[in-house]
Write a protein that holds these residues in place. Structure first.
Motif, short mmCIF file in Angstrom:
data_model
loop_
_atom_site.label_atom_id
_atom_site.label_comp_id
_atom_site.label_asym_id
_atom_site.label_seq_id
_atom_site.Cartn_x
_atom_site.Cartn_y
_atom_site.Cartn_z
N ARG A 137 0.82 -1.21 0.00
CA ARG A 137 0.00 0.00 0.00
C ARG A 137 0.86 1.27 0.00
NH1 ARG A 137 -3.26 -4.27 -0.70
NH2 ARG A 137 -4.44 -4.95 1.13
N LEU A 188 -4.44 1.42 3.85
CA LEU A 188 -3.31 1.34 4.78
C LEU A 188 -3.75 1.67 6.20
CD1 LEU A 188 -0.24 1.06 5.27
CD2 LEU A 188 -0.03 3.50 4.73
N GLU A 191 -6.15 -1.13 7.60
CA GLU A 191 -5.46 -2.37 7.96
C GLU A 191 -4.54 -2.21 9.16
OE1 GLU A 191 -5.41 -4.53 3.56
OE2 GLU A 191 -3.57 -3.61 4.33
N MET A 192 -4.24 -1.00 9.54
CA MET A 192 -3.39 -0.77 10.71
C MET A 192 -4.21 -0.54 11.98
SD MET A 192 -0.17 -0.95 9.81
CE MET A 192 0.86 0.04 10.89
N GLU A 249 4.75 0.11 6.47
CA GLU A 249 3.87 -0.61 5.55
C GLU A 249 2.76 -1.30 6.34
OE1 GLU A 249 2.00 -1.25 2.94
OE2 GLU A 249 3.80 -1.17 1.69
N SER A 250 1.67 -1.65 5.67
CA SER A 250 0.56 -2.34 6.31
C SER A 250 1.00 -3.71 6.84
CB SER A 250 -0.59 -2.52 5.31
OG SER A 250 -1.55 -3.43 5.81
N TRP A 253 -1.00 -6.58 5.27
CA TRP A 253 -0.55 -6.93 3.92
C TRP A 253 0.74 -7.72 3.98
CZ3 TRP A 253 3.92 -5.60 1.23
CH2 TRP A 253 3.94 -5.97 -0.11
N THR A 441 -8.21 -9.50 2.74
CA THR A 441 -7.03 -8.65 2.58
C THR A 441 -6.42 -8.75 1.19
OG1 THR A 441 -6.55 -8.87 4.94
CG2 THR A 441 -4.74 -8.13 3.53
#
Length: 497
Positions: A137, A188, A191-192, A249-250, A253, A441
């Motif tokens: 992402r 992003l 997902e965090m 980064e995620s 992911w 995801t």
């Protein structure tokens, strides 16, 4: 970054919008610099035909006198009309219209610029989503913002409309990069965050995006040259390269793509910042769950379950097409509706009667922040679909009622605008979370970008709908109300079945 990205969505409102103008009557408007000539003159009623929307913009009465500065009732032949070649404006703004002389029959060129921007946000979004699923992402978001800023800065140096048409490709590429960067950043952030904190994070994200629109209104209020305005907006985006070292980064992911060690390092950094430690048992559990062996075992189990299921190929295809296809179409239509209604209100907010065009835009954008933040309060208490129902109905009704109120009641019209903007922003915020939560995801980014691609059709339609604001002011808001009502109906049917 989100504020900067969303600010770019509205640049065409101030850079290529249509200003209020009239014919230059050379016999009476003395002077070579048209920008220094006053718009309002006592003799206009003799020189220009009067229409229901004010003075005629593109034609004037022919002169019946050869003398200059003869501007009375006897100085013009009201039976003969001639076309205008020069124009006088109500403001000192310099935008695409004034710089490239786009008036009357050429007015469609202004809508073409906005449509190029919108189409750019529509095209290739699924491909960019696939790249985000493949390469991450953060990388895709940074590349998109850098490209968007570069193309936008080059666009500010256009010297004529022909060059701007060539820059149709730059407008296209710039908007493509800008639209893709928001989706990558949105995913992003989602997902965090945890499930319970997801509504709050999404609301704050959208609130920062709306703040970018407010900042644009403030900049446009003081920077009246569209070239300087574009440079002030796009230049800060070049500093996004620093996000490589500032933003992780995620983690989801990374885990989903087998980069377990990198994900654990990021989690350890997060724990250290929060003055905690990552439990060794948690690390072992992550390695066990996302190791390559566990993936192989999961694949074998999936194949075993598949063999036990005696569904025919036709039945499997039918299941995918009907269930997942219907889900995707519903999401896509909701995106179209929300984007259309959201941008119709944004684009027409500069035409609210009785308000300064900049103040009207800023007020309507400010209300949208409340809509974004309030969704965080209700999302964990009520279902997503119920909130979409209520917000769509409220936004549709406010748009239709707006056209019943006389133009003289500018305060009431402004309040209805604010209600409509609040409710459609609320709906858009819920739809964003609704879409993200429906997909896994490894498909989330491509599905999100595909829905966004479909939704951008609503922005294209909004760009042309707002052209009707001068000839048929009621029509954009009727379209708004009908579209919102239809989206409510489709979502209601989907919820029942």
């Amino acid at each position: 970054m989100i504020s900067s990205t969303c600010m770019l969505n509205y640049t065409c409102i101030f850079a290529s919008n249509s200003l209020e103008y009239r014919c230059k009557v050379s016999e009476c408007d003395l002077g070579d610099n048209n920008r220094e000539i006053s718009y309002d003159q006592p003799w206009l009623k003799y020189a220009l035909p009067l229409t229901s929307n004010g003075y005629e913009k593109c034609f004037r009465y022919a002169s019946s006198s050869s003398l200059e500065n003869q501007c009375d009732a006897n100085s013009f032949n009201t039976t003969k009309l001639i076309g205008c070649t020069e124009f006088i404006y109500t403001t000192d703004e310099i935008n695409v219209q004034t710089e490239f002389n786009i008036h009357c029959d050429d007015s469609y060129k202004l809508a073409l610029i906005g449509s190029a921007n919108s189409i750019g946000r529509l095209a290739l979004l699924p491909i960019v989503g696939a790249l985000a699923d493949k390469f991450g992402r953060l990388r895709v978001a940074i590349c998109c913002v850098l490209c968007c800023s570069t193309f936008g800065l080059i666009k500010s140096f256009s010297v004529n409309y022909t060059m701007y048409i060539v820059y149709f490709q730059l407008e296209f590429l710039e908007s493509l990069a800008g639209g893709s960067s928001f989706n990558a950043l949105f995913i992003l952030v989602i997902e965090m965050s945890s499930f319970r904190k997801r509504p709050l994070c999404t609301s704050l994200l959208n609130a920062f995006g709306i703040f970018g629109g407010i900042l644009l209104g403030l900049l446009a209020m003081y920077i009246h040259n569209f070239r300087y305005l574009l440079r002030a907006i796009y230049a800060p985006g070049l500093f996004v390269i620093l996000y490589i070292w500032l933003v992780p980064e995620s983690v989801r992911w990374l885990l989903a793509t087998g980069r377990v060690d990198r994900a654990i390092k990021i989690l350890e950094r997060m724990a250290k910042v929060n003055r905690g430690t990552l439990n060794e048992n948690s690390i072992k559990a992550l390695r066990l769950q996302y190791s390559s062996n566990s993936k192989i075992n999961a694949t074998k189990k999936l194949n075993a379950d598949h063999n036990e299921n005696n569904l025919s190929m036709f039945q499997q295809i039918k299941l995918v097409v009907i269930k997942l296809g219907l889900r995707f179409l519903i999401c896509g239509y909701l995106w179209v509706t929300c984007f259309f209604c959201f941008y119709v209100l944004s684009l027409t907010s500069t035409h609210i009667p009785g308000t300064n065009r900049y103040i009207g835009f800023i007020i309507v954008q400010s209300v949208a922040i409340n809509g974004a933040l309030s969704s965080a309060i209700f999302l964990n208490k009520f279902g997503r679909k119920k909130l979409i129902f209520c917000s769509l109905i409220l936004s549709g009704l406010s748009a239709i009622i707006t056209q019943i109120i006389p133009r003289e009641q500018s305060i009431i019209v402004l309040i209805l605008f604010m209600i409509g903007k609040f409710s459609i922003t609320f709906a858009l915020n819920v739809v964003l979370i609704f879409t993200v939560e429906l997909w896994p995801t490894n498909l989330r980014s491509i599905i999100m970008n595909s829905c966004s691609m479909i939704g951008k059709m609503g922005i294209v339609a909004a760009s042309f709908a707002t052209l009707l604001i001068t000839s048929a002011p009621i029509l954009p808001f009727i379209l708004f109300g009908v579209t919102a009502g239809q989206a409510f109906r489709i979502t209601y049917i989907y919820a029942i079945h």
